[in-house]
Design an enzyme around this catalytic site. Structure first.
Site, PDB file in Angstrom:
ATOM      1  N   GLY A   1      25.538 -40.891  -1.788  1.00 53.85           N
ATOM      2  CA  GLY A   1      25.202 -42.252  -2.203  1.00 53.85           C
ATOM      3  C   GLY A   1      24.785 -42.265  -3.653  1.00 53.85           C
ATOM      4  O   GLY A   1      24.493 -41.219  -4.234  1.00 53.85           O
TER       5      GLY A   1
ATOM      6  N   CYS B   1      25.624 -34.182  -0.172  1.00 55.50           N
ATOM      7  CA  CYS B   1      25.119 -34.667  -1.462  1.00 55.50           C
ATOM      8  C   CYS B   1      23.759 -35.367  -1.292  1.00 55.50           C
ATOM      9  O   CYS B   1      22.782 -34.715  -0.948  1.00 55.50           O
ATOM     10  CB  CYS B   1      26.181 -35.554  -2.107  1.00 55.50           C
ATOM     11  SG  CYS B   1      25.866 -35.847  -3.842  1.00 55.50           S
ATOM     12  N   TYR B   2      23.704 -36.690  -1.483  1.00 54.06           N
ATOM     13  CA  TYR B   2      22.420 -37.390  -1.275  1.00 54.06           C
ATOM     14  C   TYR B   2      21.915 -37.141   0.147  1.00 54.06           C
ATOM     15  O   TYR B   2      20.709 -37.019   0.379  1.00 54.06           O
ATOM     16  CB  TYR B   2      22.621 -38.893  -1.505  1.00 54.06           C
ATOM     17  CG  TYR B   2      21.373 -39.729  -1.289  1.00 54.06           C
ATOM     18  CD1 TYR B   2      20.424 -39.868  -2.284  1.00 54.06           C
ATOM     19  CD2 TYR B   2      21.149 -40.380  -0.067  1.00 54.06           C
ATOM     20  CE1 TYR B   2      19.275 -40.637  -2.085  1.00 54.06           C
ATOM     21  CE2 TYR B   2      20.016 -41.140   0.147  1.00 54.06           C
ATOM     22  CZ  TYR B   2      19.086 -41.267  -0.873  1.00 54.06           C
ATOM     23  OH  TYR B   2      17.959 -42.025  -0.666  1.00 54.06           O
TER      24      TYR B   2
ATOM     25  N   HIS C   1      31.228 -32.336  -2.170  1.00 55.48           N
ATOM     26  CA  HIS C   1      31.901 -33.326  -1.307  1.00 55.48           C
ATOM     27  C   HIS C   1      33.104 -32.696  -0.593  1.00 55.48           C
ATOM     28  O   HIS C   1      34.153 -32.493  -1.219  1.00 55.48           O
ATOM     29  CB  HIS C   1      32.350 -34.522  -2.145  1.00 55.48           C
ATOM     30  CG  HIS C   1      31.204 -35.360  -2.590  1.00 55.48           C
ATOM     31  ND1 HIS C   1      30.718 -36.409  -1.844  1.00 55.48           N
ATOM     32  CD2 HIS C   1      30.412 -35.252  -3.674  1.00 55.48           C
ATOM     33  CE1 HIS C   1      29.684 -36.930  -2.463  1.00 55.48           C
ATOM     34  NE2 HIS C   1      29.463 -36.254  -3.580  1.00 55.48           N
TER      35      HIS C   1
ATOM     36  N   GLU D   1      34.887 -34.110   1.627  1.00 57.58           N
ATOM     37  CA  GLU D   1      35.830 -35.144   2.082  1.00 57.58           C
ATOM     38  C   GLU D   1      36.919 -35.459   1.060  1.00 57.58           C
ATOM     39  O   GLU D   1      37.916 -36.087   1.392  1.00 57.58           O
ATOM     40  CB  GLU D   1      35.073 -36.423   2.463  1.00 57.58           C
ATOM     41  CG  GLU D   1      34.406 -37.193   1.322  1.00 57.58           C
ATOM     42  CD  GLU D   1      33.024 -36.652   0.916  1.00 57.58           C
ATOM     43  OE1 GLU D   1      32.738 -35.481   1.216  1.00 57.58           O
ATOM     44  OE2 GLU D   1      32.265 -37.391   0.280  1.00 57.58           O
TER      45      GLU D   1
ATOM     46  N   SER E   1      48.570 -64.845  11.696  1.00 53.61           N
ATOM     47  CA  SER E   1      48.944 -65.241  10.335  1.00 53.61           C
ATOM     48  C   SER E   1      50.337 -64.722   9.986  1.00 53.61           C
ATOM     49  O   SER E   1      50.889 -65.085   8.960  1.00 53.61           O
ATOM     50  CB  SER E   1      47.942 -64.668   9.341  1.00 53.61           C
ATOM     51  OG  SER E   1      48.112 -63.265   9.265  1.00 53.61           O
ATOM     52  N   GLY E   2      50.863 -63.848  10.846  1.00 50.87           N
ATOM     53  CA  GLY E   2      52.150 -63.228  10.518  1.00 50.87           C
ATOM     54  C   GLY E   2      51.955 -61.945   9.727  1.00 50.87           C
ATOM     55  O   GLY E   2      52.900 -61.231   9.446  1.00 50.87           O
ATOM     56  N   GLY E   3      50.716 -61.660   9.353  1.00 45.72           N
ATOM     57  CA  GLY E   3      50.412 -60.409   8.657  1.00 45.72           C
ATOM     58  C   GLY E   3      50.213 -59.283   9.664  1.00 45.72           C
ATOM     59  O   GLY E   3      50.241 -59.499  10.878  1.00 45.72           O
ATOM     60  N   VAL E   4      49.993 -58.075   9.131  1.00 40.61           N
ATOM     61  CA  VAL E   4      49.929 -56.895   9.990  1.00 40.61           C
ATOM     62  C   VAL E   4      48.748 -56.968  10.966  1.00 40.61           C
ATOM     63  O   VAL E   4      48.906 -56.773  12.170  1.00 40.61           O
ATOM     64  CB  VAL E   4      49.803 -55.611   9.124  1.00 40.61           C
ATOM     65  CG1 VAL E   4      49.748 -54.379  10.001  1.00 40.61           C
ATOM     66  CG2 VAL E   4      50.957 -55.518   8.152  1.00 40.61           C
ATOM     67  N   ASP E   5      47.559 -57.276  10.439  1.00 42.30           N
ATOM     68  CA  ASP E   5      46.352 -57.147  11.260  1.00 42.30           C
ATOM     69  C   ASP E   5      46.369 -58.095  12.462  1.00 42.30           C
ATOM     70  O   ASP E   5      46.148 -57.682  13.599  1.00 42.30           O
ATOM     71  CB  ASP E   5      45.089 -57.414  10.419  1.00 42.30           C
ATOM     72  CG  ASP E   5      45.047 -56.540   9.191  1.00 42.30           C
ATOM     73  OD1 ASP E   5      45.785 -55.537   9.172  1.00 42.30           O
ATOM     74  OD2 ASP E   5      44.303 -56.853   8.252  1.00 42.30           O
TER      75      ASP E   5
ATOM     76  N   SER F   1      48.860 -59.613  13.782  1.00 46.73           N
ATOM     77  CA  SER F   1      49.999 -59.352  14.679  1.00 46.73           C
ATOM     78  C   SER F   1      49.696 -58.176  15.603  1.00 46.73           C
ATOM     79  O   SER F   1      50.003 -58.208  16.799  1.00 46.73           O
ATOM     80  CB  SER F   1      51.268 -59.035  13.885  1.00 46.73           C
ATOM     81  OG  SER F   1      51.585 -60.116  13.051  1.00 46.73           O
TER      82      SER F   1
ATOM     83  N   LYS G   1      43.197 -49.585   7.928  1.00 46.49           N
ATOM     84  CA  LYS G   1      44.510 -50.220   7.783  1.00 46.49           C
ATOM     85  C   LYS G   1      45.660 -49.303   8.211  1.00 46.49           C
ATOM     86  O   LYS G   1      46.555 -49.717   8.941  1.00 46.49           O
ATOM     87  CB  LYS G   1      44.698 -50.623   6.313  1.00 46.49           C
ATOM     88  CG  LYS G   1      45.920 -51.456   6.069  1.00 46.49           C
ATOM     89  CD  LYS G   1      45.602 -52.901   6.265  1.00 46.49           C
ATOM     90  CE  LYS G   1      46.767 -53.804   6.026  1.00 46.49           C
ATOM     91  NZ  LYS G   1      46.397 -55.200   6.180  1.00 46.49           N
TER      92      LYS G   1
END
Ligand code: XMP
Length: 515
Positions: A56, A83-84, A171, A173, A225-229, A231, A371
């Site tokens: 952080g 880290c933090y 880190h 990650e 909405s026709g978008g990915v999420d 749908s 996503k």
């Protein structure tokens, strides 16, 4: 109490908290990001197999720095502080943290591993790592041994192996720590004895059961909405309860060429759902009449959407639930200790802005996914690739790509120009390296000459950007030939346009959309 094996990532405000979560899921372990100050009781209900404390931006020397419930460390759950997260461990357990001399350590470093145990099992004794810290631990707490160090940071890793509590200053990650994934793997499977095996197939099975149990015989409405999420959310709920879900698609008249037809074909033929289109174009255009200010336009579009959707939802008698395609990052942002972005650049709108007095219970089946995981889920549910690879499209649609007042005539010009730009860039960008591309209609007229005649007509700007997450973006270096083709096709094929320009601004300082 959760039955599935999960890891809790404590969010201390790191820009990398999500990345840590991604790495854990890549290793087949389900994971959630939780607030840094989650209480021992709340955590007990989640029943995590392991805890990771993120880094952080804060320093333990600042007043009001983010803290954690120290009783969490007595629960016998393995902990890895990064880290933090390592510094807060040292502070709580009475080690010593000091401010770094010379301003800290940022960038690549090499650690020497003195004790190849636990998180370092089976790894080389010299490891390239990524450092990014001001403060560091100068004395490990009692019961801890030093596992690794660098010359600038002698305690780069420490552990209390009996309590299974580890701290690392670097880190693991990020990709700049090449063995980072092995270190996380060691922590999850060697130290915390996780079993792994979390897959998207399991996620679908669990979600289907959960949705069926929750909904029973009731009805769910779903804003598509026709978008990915949205749908993918609709497809998942449909898998669970079939026609008990009624999907509503609001045609706000601000959609791109062919979009309504595409969505209609998709959800009536390719992936049939209980689906209805509400034609509300006129209502939106009327509400936008005479309005030119971008923020006012956005707010009007958002409000009209809510009104239209509420009316349509009212028609579905007895619906008890409302489904949304909210994703994990949307939720984390509002939970972040830093409180998310400090100023509103643009009022984003999607179905997420619906008022609570709609009186539905919310179902958000994707709220634990990122996503790219949603795309994988959509593929497993059998949604077409074309839909899953769709570019982001703003909720206010062409309303924010038509600068100034929105009129039917200008919308028609923009739609045609946009279609040509998309066709040509799609033809060129086969590998889909460009994040977004579209046309913008400017509120400017310029003089031209066509067949010896003077013209005084509209200007269209082409916007195409590369980006990883839409937070920053650069203008795409599209070859001149492709730009030339787009320009001549638009000027020749779209009545009312006599000039095309290419937008060469990056974000920041510009934004991707023009309004
Ligand atoms: P900007 O213009 O802020 O856009 O650089 C960043 C990304 O967000 C999309 N965008 C929106 N998405 N509702 C959305 O769901 C909105 O109101 C909205 N406004 C912008 C934009 O297309 C880009 O991908």
């Amino acid at each position: 109490m959760k039955e599935i094996e999960m890891v809790a990532v404590f969010d201390f405000g790191s820009q990398y908290a999500q990345l840590i979560a991604r790495r854990i899921r890549e290793l087949g372990v389900y994971c959630e990001i939780v607030r840094h100050d989650i209480t021992q009781d709340e955590l007990g209900r989640l029943n995590p197999a392991a805890i990771i404390l993120s880094g952080g931006p804060s320093s333990v020397f600042e007043s009001g720095h983010p803290r954690m419930d120290r009783r969490v460390l007595d629960m016998g759950i393995p902990v890895l502080g990064i880290c933090y997260g390592m510094q807060i461990l040292a502070r709580i357990m009475e080690g010593t943290v000091e401010k770094g001399k010379g301003g800290g350590e940022y960038g690549p470093a090499r650690i020497t591993v003195k004790s190849p145990i636990g998180i370092f099992a089976d790894l080389p004794s010299r490891l390239a790592v990524w450092m990014s810290h001001g403060d560091h631990v100068t004395q490990a707490p009692e019961g801890f041994s030093v596992l690794a160090g660098t010359s600038a940071c002698p305690i780069a890793a420490m552990a209390n192996s009996d309590k299974k509590i580890y701290g690392i200053q670097f880190h693991p990650e990020v990709v700049h720590t090449p063995k980072g994934l092995d270190i996380i793997r060691n922590f999850l499977f060697n130290v915390a004895s996780c079993k792994g095996g979390w897959t998207m197939g399991k996620f679908i099975d669990e979600s289907v059961t959960r949705i069926r149990d929750l909904v029973g015989d009731d009805t769910v409405i779903c804003g598509l909405s026709g978008g990915v999420d949205s749908s993918v959310a609709a497809a998942l709920i449909h898998r669970a309860i079939g026609d008990q879900m009624k999907a509503i698609f609001v045609d706000n008249g601000l959609l791109r060429a062919g979009e309504v037809e595409e969505v209609h074909t998709l959800f009536t033929k390719e992936y049939p759902l209980n689906f209805r289109i509400v034609d509300a174009g006129e209502r939106f255009i009327t509400a936008l009449k005479g309005v030119t200010d971008p923020e006012t336009k956005r707010k009007i579009i958002g409000k009209t959407f809510i009104d239209v959707f509420s009316d349509a939802a009212d028609d579905v008698h007895g619906a008890k639930f409302l489904a949304q395609g909210t994703l994990y990052p949307d939720i984390i942002e509002s939970r972040s200790p830093s409180g998310g972005p400090s100023s509103t650049i643009k009022s984003h709108h999607n179905v997420g802005g619906l008022p609570e007095d709609l009186q539905f219970e919310l179902i958000e089946p994707l709220k634990e996914l990122f996503k790219d995981e949603v795309r994988i889920l959509g593929k497993e549910l059998g949604l077409p690739k074309k839909l899953l690879n769709r570019q982001p499209f703003p909720g206010p649609g062409l309303g924010v790509r038509l600068i100034g007042e929105v009129t039917e005539e200008d919308l028609a010009i923009l739609r045609n120009a946009d279609l040509i730009a998309r066709e040509e860039i799609e033809r060129y960008d086969k590998k889909q390296e460009i994040w977004q591309f579209f046309a913008v209609l400017l509120p400017v007229k310029s003089v031209g000459v066509m067949g010896d005649e003077r013209t005084y007509a509209n200007v269209v700007a082409i916007r195409a950007v590369t980006s990883l997450d839409a937070m920053t973006a650069d203008w795409a270096r599209i070859p001149y030939d492709v730009l030339g083709l787009i320009s001549s096709r638009i000027i020749n094929e779209v009545a009312g346009v006599n000039r095309v320009v290419y937008d060469i601004s990056s974000k920041p300082p510009s934004t991707i959309e023009w309004e």
